[in-house]
Design a protein around this motif. Structure first.
Motif, PDB file in Angstrom:
ATOM      1  N   GLU A  58     -15.534  18.514  -3.380  1.00  0.00           N
ATOM      2  CA  GLU A  58     -14.815  19.689  -3.771  1.00  0.00           C
ATOM      3  C   GLU A  58     -15.606  19.949  -5.017  1.00  0.00           C
ATOM      4  OE1 GLU A  58     -10.558  19.397  -3.850  1.00  0.00           O
ATOM      5  OE2 GLU A  58     -10.398  21.297  -5.153  1.00  0.00           O
ATOM      6  N   THR A 105     -18.744  27.518  -3.906  1.00  0.00           N
ATOM      7  CA  THR A 105     -18.416  26.152  -4.096  1.00  0.00           C
ATOM      8  C   THR A 105     -17.563  25.692  -2.957  1.00  0.00           C
ATOM      9  OG1 THR A 105     -16.409  26.911  -4.989  1.00  0.00           O
ATOM     10  CG2 THR A 105     -18.318  26.566  -6.563  1.00  0.00           C
ATOM     11  N   ASP A 109     -14.129  24.117  -1.583  1.00  0.00           N
ATOM     12  CA  ASP A 109     -13.140  24.092  -1.850  1.00  0.00           C
ATOM     13  C   ASP A 109     -12.250  22.732  -1.290  1.00  0.00           C
ATOM     14  OD1 ASP A 109     -12.207  24.531   1.169  1.00  0.00           O
ATOM     15  OD2 ASP A 109     -12.627  26.645   0.413  1.00  0.00           O
ATOM     16  N   HIS A 110     -13.066  22.017  -0.533  1.00  0.00           N
ATOM     17  CA  HIS A 110     -12.488  20.631  -0.230  1.00  0.00           C
ATOM     18  C   HIS A 110     -13.622  19.730  -0.182  1.00  0.00           C
ATOM     19  CE1 HIS A 110     -13.986  22.631   3.369  1.00  0.00           C
ATOM     20  NE2 HIS A 110     -14.145  21.329   3.915  1.00  0.00           N
TER      21      HIS A 110
END
Lengths: 262, 262
Positions: free
Chosen positions: A43, A90, A92-93
DNA sequence: CGTCAGGTTGATGCCATTCAACTTAGGTGG
DNA sequence: CCACCTAAGTTGAATGGCATCAACCTGACG
């Protein structure tokens, strides 16, 4: 065994020999191996590569600030880990390895070339992304409406069918190289309760699970226990003009079960 | 109010004047209105058009064979209903209107042209599809890990932020034109329990909800009650070379709350 | 002013969690 | 080859969050 990505994409379009060679080359240049429990992407970061699983199992997972977390998807050979990184800023996990994993890194620039200049490949890749989304919706429905028991049945059905499309099943068996704790994280159950559901499944002879090998004596019965409708996997896509349309039967797979059938 | 799709896509890339004109034309040719409870697309069919919501609310939903069902996503102005139909054979779920909805139908051939010959638009549309997938993952996490109370908080935060990106909020308020029954279907709760959670939310002064209008006195407090991390909405994309990067603050929106703050 | 959809409240029960212990299997070093 | 160690799996008992069932209330509308 054939290249898992090619095998998977051929569900959607017939790839030319050139396309296949290109995919093979692109996915064989930055190959690396990582061990279980290692992260593939985390993440927050935006790596310069898109990662493809060549062998082994991984999972998408996400945590809440207070530590609670869940597995959001299982990633099998042929699956892309981080398509997000192609267009979004980016992650997100996170994606982590569950077993030893062989990974192909595809540099972003190369991936862009695939997407822009190779229509067939692009179409197949996006199709597979749409199916990933469909799987995620089914998991949502799972958690929302199915009971713990049905949920577990459903997960096992899905994994088995997905493995079969990349040629990783043997008859009515396949590898299931994950702990019960991971299955619990994926079904939203506690480890304790998952264990009990699994025992009920065994008692009903719907599955045999021993030393990381899953056997499904009668897939149809398991599917009906799971209220499993395979439509969401879009296994019948069989790219237009495909000449292998009738190759893989979806439902007809029951080696006669010799135990009781619920 | 600006065109919701353009407004949404401009999060991802700066669209040229030509691109914007094209989008406006494409989404204004087959406009139709449908009433609440009508279906936009149904499980099983493959319509010749891709549908875009211009105004009103809709939802994705899926049923099990025995009648149990869930709402899997809310669709707001600017959202595409059935991107699936662009590459996949059949819909594996339904999309239905929750309110009166104005819909733009984009013929497949036109949509294909957008995707193949207008890189900026294609990139933005795929970005938004990736974000939809991210939202679906967050819903999975919701159902898996958050309590009923947190889940409701989270849903309201998400809806508010998504509405804000298409300009459908006024200060700390927005329309919430859905019944508690629908909120229950979306959170995986029973109507009765959802009602109780909502009352707790009101008692804690985290929300004011009356006659289809939602007011959030203090968004930060609601977000922390929801363990809400907005990263998954990728609101900060602000297309490269964008000159409006700092236009919309994400978090700073609290009109002072005058009630107790948990 | 009756009707109906939407919303609210109370009582009861169950599915799954929690806590806590115990067993088994696999691996490692003495 | 056994002793130890740790991860994985199993079992029991008690608690609780949410479902279920069943009324009842409210406002909008014809």
């Amino acid at each position: 065994m054939a290249h898992p990505l090619i095998r998977k994409l051929e569900q959607f379009t017939r790839l030319s020999a050139d396309d296949q060679r290109l995919l093979e080359r692109v996915t064989s240049e930055h190959v690396r191996r990582i061990g279980p429990r290692e992260d593939i992407v985390s993440e927050g970061d935006e790596p310069g590569e898109i990662h493809l699983i060549l062998s082994g199992w991984a999972c998408r997972s996400k945590q809440l600030e207070d530590g609670r977390g869940a597995i959001l998807a299982f990633l099998l050979p042929g699956d892309l880990c981080d398509l997000d990184n192609f267009l979004l800023r980016t992650m997100d996990h996170s994606v982590g390895a569950l077993t030893a994993v062989t990974l192909a890194g595809i540099p972003r620039s190369l991936f862009e070339d695939l997407m822009l200049n190779h229509a067939r490949i692009a179409q197949a890749l996006w199709s597979s992304a749409l199916i990933d989304a469909a799987i995620q919706r089914e998991w949502t429905l799972n958690l929302s409406q199915r009971t713990a028991y049905e949920r577990l049945c459903h997960l096992l059905c899905e994994l088995f069918l997905r493995l079969r499309t990349v040629g990783l099943t043997q008859g009515s068996s396949c590898e299931l190289p994950v702990t019960q704790a991971k299955l619990a994280e994926a079904t939203g159950l506690t480890l304790v309760h998952l264990n009990r559901m699994l025992q009920e499944l065994r008692a009903a002879n719907l599955v045999v699970l021993k030393s990381k090998t899953l056997t499904i004596p009668n897939l149809e019965v398991l599917m009906s226990a799971a209220l499993f409708n395979p439509a969401y996997l879009h296994l019948d896509q069989a790219g237009e003009a495909s000449d292998t349309a009738a190759a893989v039967p979806i439902l007809a797979l029951d080696e006669r079960s010799d135990g009781l059938q619920l």
